[in-house]
Design an enzyme around this catalytic site. Structure first.
Site, PDB file in Angstrom:
ATOM      1  N   SER A 253     -25.416  -3.727 -20.353  1.00  0.00           N
ATOM      2  CA  SER A 253     -24.917  -2.341 -20.341  1.00  0.00           C
ATOM      3  C   SER A 253     -23.833  -1.188 -21.475  1.00  0.00           C
ATOM      4  O   SER A 253     -22.858  -2.195 -21.357  1.00  0.00           O
ATOM      5  CB  SER A 253     -25.137  -1.838 -19.055  1.00  0.00           C
ATOM      6  OG  SER A 253     -24.423  -2.172 -18.976  1.00  0.00           O
ATOM      7  N   LYS A 254     -23.295  -0.593 -20.622  1.00  0.00           N
ATOM      8  CA  LYS A 254     -21.623   0.419 -21.600  1.00  0.00           C
ATOM      9  C   LYS A 254     -20.751  -1.014 -20.742  1.00  0.00           C
ATOM     10  O   LYS A 254     -20.051  -1.429 -21.882  1.00  0.00           O
ATOM     11  CB  LYS A 254     -21.658   1.801 -21.896  1.00  0.00           C
ATOM     12  CG  LYS A 254     -22.500   2.567 -21.801  1.00  0.00           C
ATOM     13  CD  LYS A 254     -21.978   3.691 -21.939  1.00  0.00           C
ATOM     14  CE  LYS A 254     -22.535   5.136 -23.294  1.00  0.00           C
ATOM     15  NZ  LYS A 254     -23.047   6.102 -22.639  1.00  0.00           N
ATOM     16  N   ARG A 255     -20.883  -1.277 -19.812  1.00  0.00           N
ATOM     17  CA  ARG A 255     -19.148  -2.245 -19.204  1.00  0.00           C
ATOM     18  C   ARG A 255     -19.549  -3.496 -20.177  1.00  0.00           C
ATOM     19  O   ARG A 255     -18.024  -4.004 -19.921  1.00  0.00           O
ATOM     20  CB  ARG A 255     -19.686  -2.041 -17.527  1.00  0.00           C
ATOM     21  CG  ARG A 255     -21.150  -3.127 -17.452  1.00  0.00           C
ATOM     22  CD  ARG A 255     -20.761  -2.917 -15.669  1.00  0.00           C
ATOM     23  NE  ARG A 255     -22.514  -3.523 -15.659  1.00  0.00           N
ATOM     24  CZ  ARG A 255     -22.263  -4.822 -15.946  1.00  0.00           C
ATOM     25  NH1 ARG A 255     -21.374  -5.471 -15.466  1.00  0.00           N
ATOM     26  NH2 ARG A 255     -23.396  -5.753 -14.968  1.00  0.00           N
TER      27      ARG A 255
END
Ligand code: GLU
Length: 480
Positions: A253-255
Site C-alpha cells: 500500500s501507499k505506506r
C-alpha cells in the site's frame, strides 16, 4: 478456442503497480496465444470514478507498452460499449430476467432493517445472511405493486444453497462451502448494478475465456460463479495471481512508498524494466532468467508458471532490473533518452561519436537515465575534484609530483578540444620509458594527475571524452 482476456480497471485513481502487473499478465497471455486483450472500464461507482483517471490509466498502460486490442477507444461492434456506465440497459435486462426466473428478487428492506438483521445474527452467533421477508416468492406481487407506485427497491440474487468449487490456474482447487454467502444485492436501490454482477455479464457477453486478476478477488469469485450458473453461461478459466506485499509482509500500500506507475514514470524508469520486474512478481521464466523484454517472453508465457505465494515488492531489485536494462539498451536509444533530460547542454552539443563513446563507457555505472548527466558532470566535467585521502596518498609517492609536472606541461601544449587515446598512450609511454616509472606508481600516478581520483572508468576511454579545457583547470587545481 480463441483466447480473450481483459483488464478491467476502475478509474478511481492512478494505475497501481498491482493493476499494471495484472494488465501485463493479461496482455502477455493474449500475445502468447494469439488472442485478444480487452480493456474494460469498470466505472459503476459513479461517485469515485472519473474520466480523467481513465485517461491517465490508459496513458500509463501505453507507456508500459501494454496495448489493448479492444477497448473504449478501439471498439469491436460485437462487444461495445466497453465502459460499464454505458451498459446500464444490458445489466437491467439481465437483472429483470433473473427476477422472472425467480433467481433474484426485489428487496425493499431499509438500511435500518438490514442493520437490525445483522445485529440479530451476530447476537445469535450466526453469519449475517439475509433473511428478509422479500426472499419469499409470495411477496413478489406486493413488490410489483410498490414499484408501480414509484418505489425503487434493490434487486437481490438468490444464492443457491450448495458448495462451489473453483479450479484456479494459480491457487489450485478452491472450495467455497455451502452457506458461505447469503443472498446478495446485484442492483442497488438507486438503480446502480454492483461489480460482481456487471463483471459476470460483461465477461460472458464479451466472450472472455480467461480471467487473470489479483487474489483479492477470490472471495468475489464464488458470487460470480453463482451468477454464471444462473445465466446458464460457461465460466471462464480463472487465474488469481498472488498478493503483492511489502517488506513487512503486509499487503502493498501507499505506506510502502511509491505504488502508482506514474511516479516511476516521472522518475524516468524504463518501461521495459518496469514490465520485466512486474512480471517477475509472481511469475518465473522457464529458464529462471531475470532480465527480459516483453517480446522475449511472449513465446514462453504460460499460466502454469505463476507462484501461489505472495510476492514481495522490492524497490532495490526494481532498480537493479532498471540498470540491467540500461546496460543492454542500444546506445542510439540511450542517447535519445539522455538528450531529453534536463542539464544535458554539454552532452547534447557533442559529436555523435563522442556521445556514443560516452554512453558506452558510462552505461555500466548508471542505474537510471537521470544518472547520465550526473555522471558526465562528476567524471568528465568536474574541474575541481575533492582531494581524497587516497589522492593525497598517491601524491605522497616520490614519482607522482614528477608525473603531474610532466602531464601538466603536456596538457598545456594542447590547444582546446580533446586529446586522442594515442596521445594519452604516448604520455604513458614517456612516463614509463623516459621517467622509469612502472606498474602501480605509473597507472595510479597518471590517473591521479588526470582525474584527482584513485579509481574510476578506464582512462583510455575517459580522458579522450574530457575537454582539454577541463583537464587544464583540473590539473592546476590538483597541483595546488
Ligand atoms: N474493477 C475491478 C478492479 O479494479 C476488476 C476486477 C476483475 O478483474 O474482475 O479490481
Amino acid at each position: 478456442m480463441t483466447v480473450r482476456v481483459r483488464f478491467a480497471p476502475s478509474p478511481t485513481g492512478y494505475l497501481h503497480i498491482g493493476g499494471a502487473r495484472t494488465a501485463l499478465y493479461n496482455y502477455l497471455y493474449a500475445k502468447a496465444t494469439g488472442g485478444t486483450f480487452v480493456l474494460r472500464i469498470e466505472d459503476t461507482d459513479l461517485e469515485r470514478s472519473n474520466a480523467e483517471y481513465e485517461k491517465l490509466q490508459i496513458d500509463d498502460l501505453k507507456w508500459l507498452g501494454i496495448i489493448h486490442d479492444e477497448g473504449p477507444d478501439k471498439p469491436n461492434p460485437k462487444y461495445a460499449p466497453y465502459r460499464q456506465s454505458e451498459r446500464a440497459e444490458i445489466y437491467k435486462k439481465y437483472a429483470l430476467n433473473l427476477i422472472e426466473k425467480g433467481l433474484a428478487y426485489y428487496d425493499f428492506c431499509t438500511e435500518e432493517e438490514l442493520e437490525a438483521m445483522k445485529e440479530k445474527a451476530a447476537a445469535e452467533g450466526r453469519d449475517p445472511i439475509y433473511e428478509g421477508k422479500w426472499k419469499d416468492p409470495a411477496f413478489h406481487k406486493e413488490a410489483l405493486e410498490r414499484i408501480s407506485k414509484g418505489e425503487t427497491p434493490a434487486i437481490r440474487f438468490r444464492a443457491p444453497k450448495k458448495a462451489y468449487t473453483l479450479e484456479d490456474k494459480v491457487k489450485g482447487r478452491v472450495v467455497y462451502p455451502e452457506g458461505m454467502v447469503g443472498d446478495f444485492v446485484i442492483v442497488r436501490s438507486n438503480g446502480l448494478p454492483v461489480y460482481n454482477f456487471c463483471c459476470v455479464i460483461d465477461d460472458h457477453l464479451m466472450d472472455i475465456t480467461h480471467v487473470i486478476r489479483g487474489e483479492d478477488h477470490l472471495n468475489n469469485t464464488v458470487r460470480q460463479l453463482m451468477i454464471y450458473e444462473a445465466l446458464g453461461a460457461k465460466t471462464p478459466e480463472f487465474a488469481h495471481v498472488s498478493l503483492l506485499i511489502g517488506h513487512d509482509r503486509q499487503k502493498l500500500s501507499k505506506r510502502h512508498g511509491a505504488t502508482s506507475v506514474n511516479l516511476y514514470r516521472n522518475e524516468h524508469y524504463l518501461p521495459e524494466a518496469m514490465c520485466n520486474y512486474l512480471c517477475l512478481l509472481g511469475w518465473s521464466h522457464p529458464t529462471e532468467r531475470d532480465i527480459f523484454d516483453k517480446k522475449d517472453i511472449i513465446d514462453v508465457f504460460t499460466l502454469d508458471r505463476f507462484s501461489a505465494s505472495a510476492a514481495m515488492y522490492d524497490l532495490e531489485k526494481l532498480k537493479w532490473v532498471n540498470s540491467e536494462h540500461i546496460k543492454k539498451m542500444d546506445n542510439h536509444s540511450l542517447i535519445s533518452l539522455i538528450e531529453k533530460e534536463p542539464e544535458t547542454d554539454f552532452f547534447n552539443k557533442q559529436t555523435p561519436d563522442w556521445k556514443n563513446a560516452c554512453v558506452e563507457l558510462l552505461k555500466k555505472y548508471a542505474q537510471f537515465i537521470t544518472d547520465f548527466p550526473k555522471l558526465v558532470n562528476e567524471l568528465i566535467l568536474n574541474d575541481d575534484p575533492e582531494k581524497s585521502d587516497a589522492f593525497k596518498e598517491i601524491l605522497s609517492w616520490e614519482t607522482t609530483p614528477k608525473i603531474m609536472a610532466f602531464i601538466s606541461d603536456e596538457v598545456a601544449k594542447v590547444s582546446d578540444g580533446f586529446i586522442s587515446e594515442s596521445v594519452l598512450n604516448g604520455w604513458m609511454e614517456h612516463v614509463k620509458k623516459e621517467m622509469g616509472v612502472k606498474g602501480k606508481p605509473l597507472f595510479q600516478g597518471v590517473r591521479a594527475a588526470l582525474t584527482g581520483h584513485d579509481h574510476g572508468p578506464d582512462l583510455k576511454f575517459l580522458i579522450p571524452l574530457t575537454p582539454v579545457s577541463v583537464l587544464k583547470k583540473r590539473i592546476t587545481h590538483l597541483k595546488k
